[in-house]
Design an enzyme around this catalytic site. Structure first.
Site, PDB file in Angstrom:
ATOM      1  N   THR A 140     -52.987 -45.950 -27.152  1.00 50.80           N
ATOM      2  CA  THR A 140     -52.521 -45.238 -26.717  1.00 50.80           C
ATOM      3  C   THR A 140     -52.137 -45.115 -25.280  1.00 50.80           C
ATOM      4  O   THR A 140     -53.823 -43.797 -24.295  1.00 50.80           O
ATOM      5  CB  THR A 140     -52.982 -43.522 -27.324  1.00 50.80           C
ATOM      6  OG1 THR A 140     -53.107 -43.941 -28.503  1.00 50.80           O
ATOM      7  CG2 THR A 140     -52.086 -42.459 -27.553  1.00 50.80           C
ATOM      8  N   ASP A 170     -76.592 -42.296 -23.181  1.00 49.82           N
ATOM      9  CA  ASP A 170     -75.287 -43.723 -23.571  1.00 49.82           C
ATOM     10  C   ASP A 170     -75.348 -44.328 -22.266  1.00 49.82           C
ATOM     11  O   ASP A 170     -75.075 -45.726 -22.196  1.00 49.82           O
ATOM     12  CB  ASP A 170     -73.838 -43.439 -24.250  1.00 49.82           C
ATOM     13  CG  ASP A 170     -74.262 -42.921 -25.452  1.00 49.82           C
ATOM     14  OD1 ASP A 170     -75.154 -43.104 -25.852  1.00 49.82           O
ATOM     15  OD2 ASP A 170     -73.577 -41.901 -26.002  1.00 49.82           O
ATOM     16  N   ALA A 215     -60.582 -46.101 -25.030  1.00 46.53           N
ATOM     17  CA  ALA A 215     -59.907 -44.489 -24.074  1.00 46.53           C
ATOM     18  C   ALA A 215     -60.906 -43.473 -25.410  1.00 46.53           C
ATOM     19  O   ALA A 215     -60.170 -42.094 -25.003  1.00 46.53           O
ATOM     20  CB  ALA A 215     -59.102 -43.980 -22.949  1.00 46.53           C
ATOM     21  N   GLY A 216     -61.445 -44.053 -25.964  1.00 40.76           N
ATOM     22  CA  GLY A 216     -62.268 -43.117 -27.073  1.00 40.76           C
ATOM     23  C   GLY A 216     -63.679 -42.353 -26.219  1.00 40.76           C
ATOM     24  O   GLY A 216     -63.950 -42.617 -25.610  1.00 40.76           O
ATOM     25  N   LYS A 258     -70.712 -35.445 -30.548  1.00 41.73           N
ATOM     26  CA  LYS A 258     -71.629 -35.557 -29.255  1.00 41.73           C
ATOM     27  C   LYS A 258     -70.997 -34.826 -28.591  1.00 41.73           C
ATOM     28  O   LYS A 258     -71.662 -33.799 -26.894  1.00 41.73           O
ATOM     29  CB  LYS A 258     -71.217 -36.462 -28.820  1.00 41.73           C
ATOM     30  CG  LYS A 258     -72.246 -37.351 -29.065  1.00 41.73           C
ATOM     31  CD  LYS A 258     -72.199 -39.116 -28.552  1.00 41.73           C
ATOM     32  CE  LYS A 258     -72.918 -40.470 -29.100  1.00 41.73           C
ATOM     33  NZ  LYS A 258     -72.501 -41.520 -28.421  1.00 41.73           N
TER      34      LYS A 258
HETATM   35  P1  ATR Z   1     -65.317 -43.683 -30.554  1.00 41.46           P
HETATM   36  O1  ATR Z   1     -65.377 -42.170 -30.672  1.00 41.46           O
HETATM   37  O2  ATR Z   1     -65.586 -44.710 -31.377  1.00 41.46           O
HETATM   38  O3  ATR Z   1     -64.896 -44.155 -28.846  1.00 41.46           O
HETATM   39  P2  ATR Z   1     -62.480 -42.773 -31.277  1.00 41.46           P
HETATM   40  O4  ATR Z   1     -62.570 -41.986 -30.088  1.00 41.46           O
HETATM   41  O5  ATR Z   1     -61.988 -42.948 -32.521  1.00 41.46           O
HETATM   42  O6  ATR Z   1     -63.799 -44.200 -31.240  1.00 41.46           O
HETATM   43  O7  ATR Z   1     -61.829 -44.282 -30.450  1.00 41.46           O
HETATM   44  C1  ATR Z   1     -61.914 -45.634 -30.786  1.00 41.46           C
HETATM   45  C2  ATR Z   1     -60.769 -46.038 -29.790  1.00 41.46           C
HETATM   46  O8  ATR Z   1     -60.328 -48.058 -30.308  1.00 41.46           O
HETATM   47  C3  ATR Z   1     -59.601 -46.037 -29.174  1.00 41.46           C
HETATM   48  O9  ATR Z   1     -59.739 -46.087 -27.659  1.00 41.46           O
HETATM   49  C4  ATR Z   1     -58.616 -45.989 -30.144  1.00 41.46           C
HETATM   50  O10 ATR Z   1     -56.850 -46.590 -29.598  1.00 41.46           O
HETATM   51  P3  ATR Z   1     -56.706 -44.925 -29.992  1.00 41.46           P
HETATM   52  O11 ATR Z   1     -56.437 -44.103 -28.302  1.00 41.46           O
HETATM   53  O12 ATR Z   1     -55.351 -45.570 -29.357  1.00 41.46           O
HETATM   54  O13 ATR Z   1     -56.376 -44.525 -31.272  1.00 41.46           O
HETATM   55  C5  ATR Z   1     -59.211 -47.812 -30.106  1.00 41.46           C
HETATM   56  N1  ATR Z   1     -58.765 -48.481 -31.391  1.00 41.46           N
HETATM   57  C6  ATR Z   1     -58.958 -48.280 -32.747  1.00 41.46           C
HETATM   58  N2  ATR Z   1     -57.815 -49.429 -33.634  1.00 41.46           N
HETATM   59  C7  ATR Z   1     -57.023 -49.472 -32.525  1.00 41.46           C
HETATM   60  C8  ATR Z   1     -56.778 -51.315 -32.675  1.00 41.46           C
HETATM   61  N3  ATR Z   1     -56.564 -51.309 -34.151  1.00 41.46           N
HETATM   62  N4  ATR Z   1     -55.924 -51.564 -31.931  1.00 41.46           N
HETATM   63  C9  ATR Z   1     -56.274 -50.933 -30.055  1.00 41.46           C
HETATM   64  N5  ATR Z   1     -57.464 -50.004 -30.266  1.00 41.46           N
HETATM   65  C10 ATR Z   1     -57.156 -49.687 -31.087  1.00 41.46           C
END
Ligand code: ATR
Length: 270
Positions: A155, A106, A131-132, A71
Protein backbone atom coordinates in the site's frame (compact mmCIF):
# COMPACT_ATOMS: atom_id res chain seq x y z
CA UNK A 1 13.84 -20.05 40.74
CA UNK A 2 12.23 -19.58 44.16
CA UNK A 3 9.41 -17.04 44.46
CA UNK A 4 9.20 -15.22 47.79
CA UNK A 5 7.35 -12.22 49.19
CA UNK A 6 10.16 -10.05 47.84
CA UNK A 7 10.18 -11.32 44.26
CA UNK A 8 9.84 -8.50 41.77
CA UNK A 9 7.55 -8.87 38.77
CA UNK A 10 8.29 -8.01 35.16
CA UNK A 11 6.45 -9.13 32.04
CA UNK A 12 5.25 -8.67 28.51
CA UNK A 13 1.88 -7.34 27.33
CA UNK A 14 0.57 -8.39 23.97
CA UNK A 15 -2.28 -10.02 22.09
CA UNK A 16 -1.47 -12.76 21.39
CA UNK A 17 1.58 -13.40 23.54
CA UNK A 18 1.61 -17.17 24.04
CA UNK A 19 4.39 -17.72 21.49
CA UNK A 20 6.63 -14.96 22.83
CA UNK A 21 10.23 -15.98 23.50
CA UNK A 22 10.84 -13.02 25.83
CA UNK A 23 9.79 -14.83 29.05
CA UNK A 24 12.37 -17.53 28.29
CA UNK A 25 15.41 -15.32 27.85
CA UNK A 26 14.41 -12.56 30.28
CA UNK A 27 14.02 -15.09 33.09
CA UNK A 28 17.39 -16.57 32.09
CA UNK A 29 18.86 -13.06 32.40
CA UNK A 30 17.46 -12.61 35.92
CA UNK A 31 18.84 -16.00 36.86
CA UNK A 32 22.24 -15.18 35.37
CA UNK A 33 22.59 -12.19 37.71
CA UNK A 34 20.77 -13.94 40.62
CA UNK A 35 18.13 -11.21 40.70
CA UNK A 36 15.02 -12.15 42.71
CA UNK A 37 12.59 -11.39 39.89
CA UNK A 38 10.22 -13.13 37.53
CA UNK A 39 9.10 -12.22 33.98
CA UNK A 40 5.63 -13.35 32.96
CA UNK A 41 3.41 -13.17 29.86
CA UNK A 42 0.25 -11.05 30.09
CA UNK A 43 -2.15 -11.69 27.24
CA UNK A 44 -4.50 -8.70 27.26
CA UNK A 45 -7.57 -8.28 25.13
CA UNK A 46 -7.39 -4.95 23.30
CA UNK A 47 -10.52 -3.62 25.04
CA UNK A 48 -8.82 -4.14 28.41
CA UNK A 49 -5.44 -2.66 27.55
CA UNK A 50 -5.67 0.66 29.42
CA UNK A 51 -6.99 -0.96 32.60
CA UNK A 52 -4.33 -3.68 32.46
CA UNK A 53 -1.48 -1.28 31.72
CA UNK A 54 -2.33 1.19 34.47
CA UNK A 55 -3.10 -1.70 36.82
CA UNK A 56 0.49 -2.90 36.49
CA UNK A 57 1.73 0.21 38.24
CA UNK A 58 -0.83 -0.22 41.01
CA UNK A 59 0.36 -3.81 41.46
CA UNK A 60 3.98 -2.74 41.83
CA UNK A 61 5.16 -4.44 38.64
CA UNK A 62 8.63 -3.06 37.90
CA UNK A 63 8.73 -3.14 34.13
CA UNK A 64 7.21 -4.65 31.02
CA UNK A 65 7.82 -5.14 27.35
CA UNK A 66 5.00 -4.14 25.03
CA UNK A 67 4.37 -6.08 21.86
CA UNK A 68 1.75 -6.16 19.11
CA UNK A 69 -0.71 -4.54 18.90
CA UNK A 70 -0.09 -2.19 21.83
CA UNK A 71 3.14 -0.29 21.14
CA UNK A 72 1.38 2.92 20.07
CA UNK A 73 -1.27 2.78 22.81
CA UNK A 74 1.42 2.27 25.46
CA UNK A 75 3.15 5.43 24.26
CA UNK A 76 -0.04 7.38 24.94
CA UNK A 77 -0.21 6.16 28.54
CA UNK A 78 3.40 6.90 29.56
CA UNK A 79 4.24 10.00 31.64
CA UNK A 80 7.78 10.27 30.28
CA UNK A 81 9.21 9.15 26.94
CA UNK A 82 12.76 8.74 25.78
CA UNK A 83 13.76 10.58 22.63
CA UNK A 84 13.85 7.42 20.49
CA UNK A 85 10.36 6.24 21.48
CA UNK A 86 9.04 9.71 20.76
CA UNK A 87 10.57 9.82 17.29
CA UNK A 88 9.58 6.25 16.41
CA UNK A 89 6.10 6.76 17.83
CA UNK A 90 6.05 3.43 19.67
CA UNK A 91 7.02 2.08 23.09
CA UNK A 92 8.25 -1.49 23.57
CA UNK A 93 9.77 -1.10 27.04
CA UNK A 94 8.18 0.42 30.14
CA UNK A 95 9.72 1.10 33.52
CA UNK A 96 7.33 1.81 36.39
CA UNK A 97 8.84 4.40 38.73
CA UNK A 98 6.95 7.27 40.39
CA UNK A 99 6.06 8.06 36.82
CA UNK A 100 5.58 5.64 33.94
CA UNK A 101 8.66 5.75 31.70
CA UNK A 102 8.41 4.62 28.06
CA UNK A 103 11.35 3.54 25.92
CA UNK A 104 11.96 1.96 22.55
CA UNK A 105 14.70 -0.65 22.19
CA UNK A 106 13.54 -2.25 18.90
CA UNK A 107 15.69 0.14 16.86
CA UNK A 108 18.81 -0.74 18.91
CA UNK A 109 18.08 -4.44 18.51
CA UNK A 110 17.78 -4.02 14.76
CA UNK A 111 20.92 -1.91 14.46
CA UNK A 112 23.08 -4.23 16.55
CA UNK A 113 21.91 -7.33 14.70
CA UNK A 114 22.46 -5.67 11.31
CA UNK A 115 25.93 -4.44 12.31
CA UNK A 116 26.91 -7.91 13.53
CA UNK A 117 26.16 -9.09 10.00
CA UNK A 118 27.34 -6.16 7.91
CA UNK A 119 29.81 -4.14 10.00
CA UNK A 120 29.65 -0.38 9.57
CA UNK A 121 26.51 0.68 7.68
CA UNK A 122 27.20 4.41 7.42
CA UNK A 123 26.25 5.70 3.96
CA UNK A 124 25.05 2.28 2.79
CA UNK A 125 22.02 2.06 0.54
CA UNK A 126 19.14 0.09 1.93
CA UNK A 127 15.82 -1.14 0.54
CA UNK A 128 13.18 -1.65 3.23
CA UNK A 129 10.18 -3.78 2.29
CA UNK A 130 7.13 -2.79 4.30
CA UNK A 131 5.81 0.27 6.09
CA UNK A 132 3.90 -1.31 8.98
CA UNK A 133 4.43 -1.15 12.75
CA UNK A 134 7.86 -2.81 12.83
CA UNK A 135 9.22 -0.65 10.04
CA UNK A 136 9.29 2.58 12.02
CA UNK A 137 12.07 1.39 14.35
CA UNK A 138 13.98 0.16 11.28
CA UNK A 139 13.59 3.48 9.44
CA UNK A 140 14.63 5.38 12.54
CA UNK A 141 17.77 3.28 13.04
CA UNK A 142 18.79 3.51 9.39
CA UNK A 143 18.29 7.24 9.08
CA UNK A 144 20.15 7.78 12.36
CA UNK A 145 23.09 5.91 10.82
CA UNK A 146 23.04 8.08 7.72
CA UNK A 147 21.91 5.36 5.32
CA UNK A 148 20.19 6.15 2.03
CA UNK A 149 16.84 4.43 2.49
CA UNK A 150 14.44 3.26 -0.18
CA UNK A 151 11.04 1.95 0.92
CA UNK A 152 8.57 -0.20 -0.91
CA UNK A 153 5.15 -1.05 0.52
CA UNK A 154 2.21 -2.91 -1.04
CA UNK A 155 0.00 0.00 0.00
CA UNK A 156 2.12 2.86 -1.29
CA UNK A 157 0.17 5.47 0.69
CA UNK A 158 1.58 4.12 3.98
CA UNK A 159 5.14 4.49 2.67
CA UNK A 160 4.42 8.02 1.47
CA UNK A 161 3.05 8.94 4.89
CA UNK A 162 6.32 7.97 6.59
CA UNK A 163 8.68 9.26 3.89
CA UNK A 164 9.24 12.78 5.09
CA UNK A 165 9.51 11.90 8.77
CA UNK A 166 12.29 9.34 8.19
CA UNK A 167 13.85 10.77 4.97
CA UNK A 168 12.77 7.82 2.81
CA UNK A 169 12.75 7.40 -0.96
CA UNK A 170 9.54 5.64 -1.94
CA UNK A 171 9.70 3.14 -4.82
CA UNK A 172 6.83 1.57 -6.73
CA UNK A 173 8.66 -1.70 -7.45
CA UNK A 174 11.47 -3.24 -5.34
CA UNK A 175 13.23 -4.49 -8.46
CA UNK A 176 13.81 -0.93 -9.70
CA UNK A 177 16.46 -0.37 -7.02
CA UNK A 178 17.87 -3.85 -6.36
CA UNK A 179 21.05 -3.13 -8.30
CA UNK A 180 21.57 0.10 -6.40
CA UNK A 181 21.32 -1.22 -2.83
CA UNK A 182 23.73 -2.96 -0.46
CA UNK A 183 21.15 -4.13 2.05
CA UNK A 184 17.57 -5.47 1.77
CA UNK A 185 15.40 -5.53 4.90
CA UNK A 186 12.04 -7.28 5.05
CA UNK A 187 9.72 -5.79 7.69
CA UNK A 188 6.51 -7.22 6.20
CA UNK A 189 4.83 -10.36 7.50
CA UNK A 190 5.41 -12.02 4.13
CA UNK A 191 7.34 -15.27 4.55
CA UNK A 192 5.72 -16.30 7.82
CA UNK A 193 3.66 -18.81 5.91
CA UNK A 194 4.92 -21.04 3.08
CA UNK A 195 1.90 -19.99 1.05
CA UNK A 196 2.85 -16.29 1.08
CA UNK A 197 3.64 -14.58 -2.20
CA UNK A 198 7.20 -13.43 -2.99
CA UNK A 199 7.76 -9.68 -2.66
CA UNK A 200 9.87 -9.57 -5.85
CA UNK A 201 11.79 -12.06 -7.98
CA UNK A 202 14.23 -13.43 -5.36
CA UNK A 203 16.41 -14.81 -8.18
CA UNK A 204 17.60 -11.22 -8.56
CA UNK A 205 19.37 -11.23 -5.18
CA UNK A 206 23.15 -10.94 -5.68
CA UNK A 207 26.05 -12.38 -3.73
CA UNK A 208 27.09 -8.92 -2.51
CA UNK A 209 23.67 -8.14 -1.05
CA UNK A 210 23.02 -8.39 2.66
CA UNK A 211 19.50 -9.58 3.42
CA UNK A 212 17.87 -9.08 6.81
CA UNK A 213 14.41 -10.40 7.67
CA UNK A 214 12.69 -9.36 10.90
CA UNK A 215 10.75 -12.65 10.93
CA UNK A 216 12.28 -15.14 13.41
CA UNK A 217 12.79 -17.95 10.95
CA UNK A 218 14.44 -18.84 7.68
CA UNK A 219 11.94 -17.40 5.21
CA UNK A 220 11.98 -18.12 1.46
CA UNK A 221 13.64 -14.70 1.02
CA UNK A 222 16.49 -15.72 3.35
CA UNK A 223 16.75 -19.18 1.80
CA UNK A 224 17.23 -17.67 -1.62
CA UNK A 225 19.72 -15.09 -0.32
CA UNK A 226 21.83 -17.86 1.24
CA UNK A 227 21.60 -19.89 -1.93
CA UNK A 228 22.95 -16.90 -3.85
CA UNK A 229 25.87 -16.58 -1.43
CA UNK A 230 24.56 -13.35 0.12
CA UNK A 231 24.83 -12.59 3.83
CA UNK A 232 21.46 -13.28 5.48
CA UNK A 233 20.02 -13.05 8.97
CA UNK A 234 16.59 -13.64 10.50
CA UNK A 235 15.03 -11.52 13.26
CA UNK A 236 15.96 -13.61 16.27
CA UNK A 237 19.21 -11.78 17.14
CA UNK A 238 17.33 -8.48 16.79
CA UNK A 239 14.77 -9.74 19.31
CA UNK A 240 17.53 -10.79 21.71
CA UNK A 241 19.37 -7.47 21.47
CA UNK A 242 16.16 -5.49 22.08
CA UNK A 243 15.56 -7.66 25.13
CA UNK A 244 19.11 -7.15 26.43
CA UNK A 245 18.57 -3.42 26.11
CA UNK A 246 15.20 -3.56 27.94
CA UNK A 247 16.87 -5.56 30.72
CA UNK A 248 19.59 -2.89 30.97
CA UNK A 249 16.94 -0.17 31.29
CA UNK A 250 15.26 -2.05 34.16
CA UNK A 251 18.35 -3.27 36.04
CA UNK A 252 21.39 -1.33 34.80
CA UNK A 253 22.99 -4.68 34.03
CA UNK A 254 24.07 -5.92 30.62
CA UNK A 255 23.55 -9.61 29.99
CA UNK A 256 25.85 -11.19 27.37
CA UNK A 257 24.26 -12.18 24.06
CA UNK A 258 25.62 -15.73 24.55
CA UNK A 259 23.57 -16.13 27.75
CA UNK A 260 20.24 -15.23 26.18
CA UNK A 261 21.05 -17.17 23.04
CA UNK A 262 21.83 -20.28 25.02
CA UNK A 263 18.63 -20.03 27.07
CA UNK A 264 16.68 -20.04 23.85
CA UNK A 265 18.52 -22.81 22.08
CA UNK A 266 17.93 -25.16 24.97
CA UNK A 267 14.28 -24.06 25.03
CA UNK A 268 13.82 -24.64 21.30
CA UNK A 269 15.61 -27.98 21.41
CA UNK A 270 13.49 -29.17 24.34
P1 ATR B 1 3.62 -4.99 11.82
O1 ATR B 1 3.23 -4.08 12.92
O2 ATR B 1 4.06 -6.35 12.24
O3 ATR B 1 4.60 -4.37 10.86
P2 ATR B 1 1.46 -4.34 10.13
O4 ATR B 1 1.51 -2.96 10.65
O5 ATR B 1 0.14 -4.99 9.90
O6 ATR B 1 2.26 -5.30 11.06
O7 ATR B 1 2.31 -4.41 8.78
C1 ATR B 1 2.44 -5.54 8.04
C2 ATR B 1 3.29 -5.19 6.82
O8 ATR B 1 3.32 -6.34 5.97
C3 ATR B 1 2.73 -4.07 5.98
O9 ATR B 1 3.78 -3.36 5.37
C4 ATR B 1 1.88 -4.83 4.95
O10 ATR B 1 1.64 -4.15 3.74
P3 ATR B 1 0.33 -3.20 3.60
O11 ATR B 1 0.66 -1.94 4.30
O12 ATR B 1 0.13 -3.05 2.16
O13 ATR B 1 -0.81 -3.96 4.28
C5 ATR B 1 2.81 -5.99 4.70
N1 ATR B 1 2.13 -7.13 4.07
C6 ATR B 1 1.33 -8.03 4.66
N2 ATR B 1 0.92 -8.97 3.79
C7 ATR B 1 1.48 -8.64 2.59
C8 ATR B 1 1.46 -9.22 1.27
N3 ATR B 1 0.76 -10.32 1.01
N4 ATR B 1 2.18 -8.62 0.30
C9 ATR B 1 2.90 -7.49 0.56
N5 ATR B 1 2.96 -6.90 1.78
C10 ATR B 1 2.26 -7.46 2.77
Amino acid sequence: MKISGKTQVYGILGYPVKHSLSPVFQNASFEYFSVDAVYVPFEVEPKNFNTAFLGLKALGVKGVNITLPFKERALELCDLLDEHAKQIGAVNTVKFENQIEGYNTDWIGFLKALKDLEGDIKNKKVLVLGAGGTSKAVFYALSKEGCYVYVWNRTIQKALELAERFSLHVVGNPEDVLDDVDIIVNTTSVGLSERDPHLFDYEKIRENHTVFDVIYKRTPLLEKALEKGAKAQDGLIMLLYQGIESFRIWTNMEVPLSVVKESLSSYILN
